[in-house]
Design a protein around this motif. Structure first.
Motif, PDB file in Angstrom:
ATOM      1  N   UNK A 175       0.810  -1.219   0.000  1.00  0.00           N
ATOM      2  CA  UNK A 175       0.000   0.000   0.000  1.00  0.00           C
ATOM      3  C   UNK A 175       0.846   1.274   0.000  1.00  0.00           C
ATOM      4  N   UNK A 176       2.160   1.130   0.150  1.00  0.00           N
ATOM      5  CA  UNK A 176       3.025   2.285   0.344  1.00  0.00           C
ATOM      6  C   UNK A 176       4.445   1.798   0.143  1.00  0.00           C
ATOM      7  N   UNK A 177       5.358   2.699  -0.191  1.00  0.00           N
ATOM      8  CA  UNK A 177       6.728   2.283  -0.432  1.00  0.00           C
ATOM      9  C   UNK A 177       7.681   2.768   0.657  1.00  0.00           C
ATOM     10  N   UNK A 178       7.388   3.950   1.193  1.00  0.00           N
ATOM     11  CA  UNK A 178       8.273   4.565   2.185  1.00  0.00           C
ATOM     12  C   UNK A 178       8.504   3.666   3.401  1.00  0.00           C
ATOM     13  N   UNK A 179       7.432   3.065   3.900  1.00  0.00           N
ATOM     14  CA  UNK A 179       7.553   2.276   5.126  1.00  0.00           C
ATOM     15  C   UNK A 179       8.448   1.041   4.950  1.00  0.00           C
ATOM     16  N   UNK A 180       8.227   0.211   3.916  1.00  0.00           N
ATOM     17  CA  UNK A 180       9.145  -0.928   3.756  1.00  0.00           C
ATOM     18  C   UNK A 180      10.597  -0.514   3.487  1.00  0.00           C
ATOM     19  N   UNK A 181      10.805   0.581   2.778  1.00  0.00           N
ATOM     20  CA  UNK A 181      12.192   1.017   2.526  1.00  0.00           C
ATOM     21  C   UNK A 181      12.864   1.395   3.842  1.00  0.00           C
ATOM     22  N   UNK A 218      -9.802   3.487  -8.936  1.00  0.00           N
ATOM     23  CA  UNK A 218      -8.983   2.303  -9.158  1.00  0.00           C
ATOM     24  C   UNK A 218      -8.183   1.948  -7.907  1.00  0.00           C
ATOM     25  N   UNK A 219      -7.988   0.645  -7.697  1.00  0.00           N
ATOM     26  CA  UNK A 219      -7.222   0.194  -6.538  1.00  0.00           C
ATOM     27  C   UNK A 219      -5.732   0.317  -6.817  1.00  0.00           C
ATOM     28  N   UNK A 220      -5.362   0.043  -8.071  1.00  0.00           N
ATOM     29  CA  UNK A 220      -3.946   0.011  -8.408  1.00  0.00           C
ATOM     30  C   UNK A 220      -3.488   1.330  -9.019  1.00  0.00           C
ATOM     31  N   UNK A 221      -2.419   1.872  -8.490  1.00  0.00           N
ATOM     32  CA  UNK A 221      -1.826   3.088  -9.049  1.00  0.00           C
ATOM     33  C   UNK A 221      -0.328   2.881  -9.174  1.00  0.00           C
ATOM     34  N   UNK A 222       0.292   3.571 -10.117  1.00  0.00           N
ATOM     35  CA  UNK A 222       1.742   3.488 -10.225  1.00  0.00           C
ATOM     36  C   UNK A 222       2.349   4.711  -9.569  1.00  0.00           C
ATOM     37  N   UNK A 223       3.151   4.465  -8.568  1.00  0.00           N
ATOM     38  CA  UNK A 223       3.732   5.570  -7.831  1.00  0.00           C
ATOM     39  C   UNK A 223       5.222   5.685  -8.122  1.00  0.00           C
ATOM     40  N   UNK A 224       5.691   6.918  -8.287  1.00  0.00           N
ATOM     41  CA  UNK A 224       7.121   7.157  -8.454  1.00  0.00           C
ATOM     42  C   UNK A 224       7.539   8.130  -7.385  1.00  0.00           C
ATOM     43  N   UNK A 225       8.702   7.900  -6.816  1.00  0.00           N
ATOM     44  CA  UNK A 225       9.111   8.833  -5.780  1.00  0.00           C
ATOM     45  C   UNK A 225      10.548   8.653  -5.379  1.00  0.00           C
ATOM     46  N   UNK A 226      11.015   9.562  -4.543  1.00  0.00           N
ATOM     47  CA  UNK A 226      12.369   9.443  -4.013  1.00  0.00           C
ATOM     48  C   UNK A 226      12.314   9.406  -2.487  1.00  0.00           C
ATOM     49  N   UNK A 227      13.303   8.733  -1.925  1.00  0.00           N
ATOM     50  CA  UNK A 227      13.499   8.726  -0.473  1.00  0.00           C
ATOM     51  C   UNK A 227      14.952   9.120  -0.271  1.00  0.00           C
ATOM     52  N   UNK A 228      15.158  10.227   0.393  1.00  0.00           N
ATOM     53  CA  UNK A 228      16.498  10.752   0.582  1.00  0.00           C
ATOM     54  C   UNK A 228      16.804  10.727   2.079  1.00  0.00           C
ATOM     55  N   UNK A 229      17.577   9.702   2.485  1.00  0.00           N
ATOM     56  CA  UNK A 229      17.916   9.577   3.903  1.00  0.00           C
ATOM     57  C   UNK A 229      19.119  10.455   4.199  1.00  0.00           C
ATOM     58  N   UNK A 230      18.912  11.463   5.018  1.00  0.00           N
ATOM     59  CA  UNK A 230      19.976  12.421   5.303  1.00  0.00           C
ATOM     60  C   UNK A 230      19.549  13.252   6.496  1.00  0.00           C
ATOM     61  N   UNK A 231      20.518  13.870   7.151  1.00  0.00           N
ATOM     62  CA  UNK A 231      20.205  14.731   8.302  1.00  0.00           C
ATOM     63  C   UNK A 231      19.435  15.951   7.828  1.00  0.00           C
ATOM     64  N   UNK A 232      18.610  16.458   8.717  1.00  0.00           N
ATOM     65  CA  UNK A 232      17.814  17.635   8.401  1.00  0.00           C
ATOM     66  C   UNK A 232      18.718  18.864   8.222  1.00  0.00           C
ATOM     67  N   UNK A 233      18.577  19.521   7.094  1.00  0.00           N
ATOM     68  CA  UNK A 233      19.260  20.807   6.927  1.00  0.00           C
ATOM     69  C   UNK A 233      18.536  21.573   5.831  1.00  0.00           C
TER      70      UNK A 233
END
Lengths: 211, 319
Positions: free
Chosen positions: B68-74, B107-122
């Protein structure tokens, strides 16, 4: 082509809203009550007025088919949409109320049968009071329901109370105050910020004169 | 012309453009499993609505959900390898997500594109991420691009000064999201609190517009040092994006859609499309759910929306 689209439901609220816009200097000279046309341009050719079925106004606005909409709070309460609700236009004032026979007691039954055009509002209202309900959704002549024994009471718009009175019903309690609201699509607000804020400011000036 | 074929072509083009854009900025493509454990999403409080998830039961009786989401498993996967962030990580993904909306026609299915940038807050990385969002929309050749920027802390700090019941605070959030000044006023009139705080909350719907001017107005109503800090942080971010001022809108009424956001929030709009085409923000606390300290910022967009939006712009663009 870069005009603001305003959606309204035809009828009394639209007539008042158009009068209000006139006070704000936004004129729709082409508009007459009798016209069957669904689209009108204002005299400066920058605002497009479209007439849709009232309950559809929030859908048009949420999807961006219209930038702005004028719609009763009752519709927004029944079916909340992801839009900005920027102004209370103070027109089209009425109440959403519970009505029934004068002797009706709402909390004495194990389950209260309620007929309404507003099933969600009705359900929520009684849920908050801890009253179990069986909601019957009707599309019109809701007052008939208690008369023929279909429901114990109704939740409906009350303006003058004449219809209730003529059918021997009374207001038992109020649910919410209703008036027409100005709603705006969130994307339009981001992209046409200046134009929409100018429109809102104009309408506010119009409101002061009108009321 | 076969319009279905044309749409598939646009779909592919959009995906290619996004891949190129993300990889140019050093993001690495990753994939996550299509089936995830239901527990994972129940563990992370208020992430994805449980009703929206599509559940499946495997032969051993374990309940699984279709991604249902990508951020959480990553974030979870990264937490296995790193308890603490020692170096930055840049990931991007393009894959299907499955959510059952309350509206049965969606629709139940959607194609999601995104970025996850793990870094300190600045302010630097936050500005860079917003810039990448903007750049991505420009690469997709959209007209009238606007990015609304908000921050979770400003509003939270205000709320913390009000003695609100849970119901009241939910109602207030709904009113703030709708910029409904009338009802915010009605709601606050029954609350026992300092007038300065009430006045400040009443102003939130109007804190919308060009960054410089909105920040000035926000400063006038900020009452605590935490609010001041937040404002100077936003100022720092905006000053790094000064060259793109025409595309930026500050909106202090932009508050959490997903509860795991903390810090900068943003969403992108393009002309002739009534909904946001891109949403993102910082989620520094999410790693804590898996016992790790993994600050991150990211954004996501739905390919279907991008295709529709670019279609809308093409269709009417010639008028």
């Amino acid at each position: 082509m870069n005009c603001l689209t305003v959606a309204m439901g035809k009828g009394r609220i639209a007539n008042q809203a158009i009068a209000l816009l006139e006070e704000a200097g936004i004129l729709f000279s082409d508009f007459t009550n009798k016209s069957r046309k669904l689209i009108f341009m204002d005299d400066s050719n920058s605002i497009k007025l479209i007439f849709v079925k009232a309950v559809d106004v929030p859908t048009y606005v949420e999807r961006g088919a219209a930038d702005i909409g004028v719609i009763g709070k009752d519709v927004l309460l029944e079916d909340p949409k992801d839009v900005y609700e920027l102004l209370d236009l103070v027109i089209g004032k009425c109440k959403l109320s519970v009505a029934g026979y004068p002797e009706t007691k709402l909390n004495e039954l194990t389950q209260l049968t309620v007929a309404s055009k507003y099933p969600k509002i009705a359900k929520l209202h009684f849920e908050q009071k801890g009253i179990r309900t069986n909601i019957i959704e009707l599309n019109g002549s809701v007052e008939l329901a208690p008369l023929i024994g279909l429901a114990d009471c109704i939740v409906d718009i009350v303006e003058t109370g004449t219809t209730l009175e003529e059918n021997g019903l009374v207001v038992i309690e109020d649910v919410a105050e209703v008036s027409a609201r100005l709603i705006v699509n969130k994307a339009s607000f981001a992209i046409k910020t200046d134009r929409i804020q100018k429109f809102i400011a104009d309408v506010k000036t119009g409101l002061e004169v009108y009321s | 012309m076969n319009s279905g074929l044309k749409e598939a072509e646009t779909f592919e083009q959009v995906i290619n453009t996004l891949s190129n854009s993300f990889s140019t900025y050093g993001f690495q493509r990753i994939t996550t499993l299509a089936f995830e454990r239901y527990d994972l999403y129940c563990k992370v409080t208020s992430s994805v609505n449980r009703k929206e998830m599509v559940k499946v039961i495997d032969p051993s009786g374990e309940v699984l959900v279709l991604r249902p989401d990508v951020t959480i498993p990553i974030t979870q996967e990264l937490s296995h390898a790193h308890r603490k962030l020692t170096s930055e990580h840049r990931f991007y993904y393009i894959q299907e997500v499955f959510r059952r909306s309350a509206d049965p026609t969606e629709k139940i299915e959607r194609t999601q594109a995104g970025i996850e940038y793990f870094c300190k807050r600045s302010p630097d990385v936050d500005a860079e991420t917003i810039f990448l969002a903007l750049e991505t929309m420009r690469d997709l050749k959209f007209n009238d691009i606007k990015i609304e920027i908000g921050h979770t802390a400003f509003f939270q700090e205000m709320m913390s000064q009000l003695p609100l019941t849970e119901l009241q605070s939910d109602q207030l959030k709904v009113c703030i999201q709708a910029k409904n000044s009338v009802e915010i006023g009605e709601l606050l009139s029954s609350v026992d609190a300092d007038d300065a705080v009430k006045h400040a909350i009443m102003q939130i719907p109007h804190l919308y517009g060009k960054p410089e001017e909105v920040l000035k107005r926000a400063e006038e109503i900020s009452t605590t040092s935490r609010m001041q800090e937040t404002l100077s942080y936003i100022k720092e971010v905006c000053s790094r994006l000064r060259d793109f001022d025409e595309h930026l809108v500050l909106d202090f009424g932009l508050i959490n859609r997903m509860d795991y956001y903390s810090g900068i929030l943003f969403q992108g709009y393009v002309g002739r499309f009534g909904k946001p085409v891109l949403m993102g923000g910082r989620y520094d606390q999410l790693g804590h759910e898996f016992g790790a300290d993994l600050p991150a910022i990211g954004f996501a967009c739905e390919i279907e929306s991008l295709v529709k939006a670019s279609d809308n712009q093409k269709q009417k663009g010639d008028v």
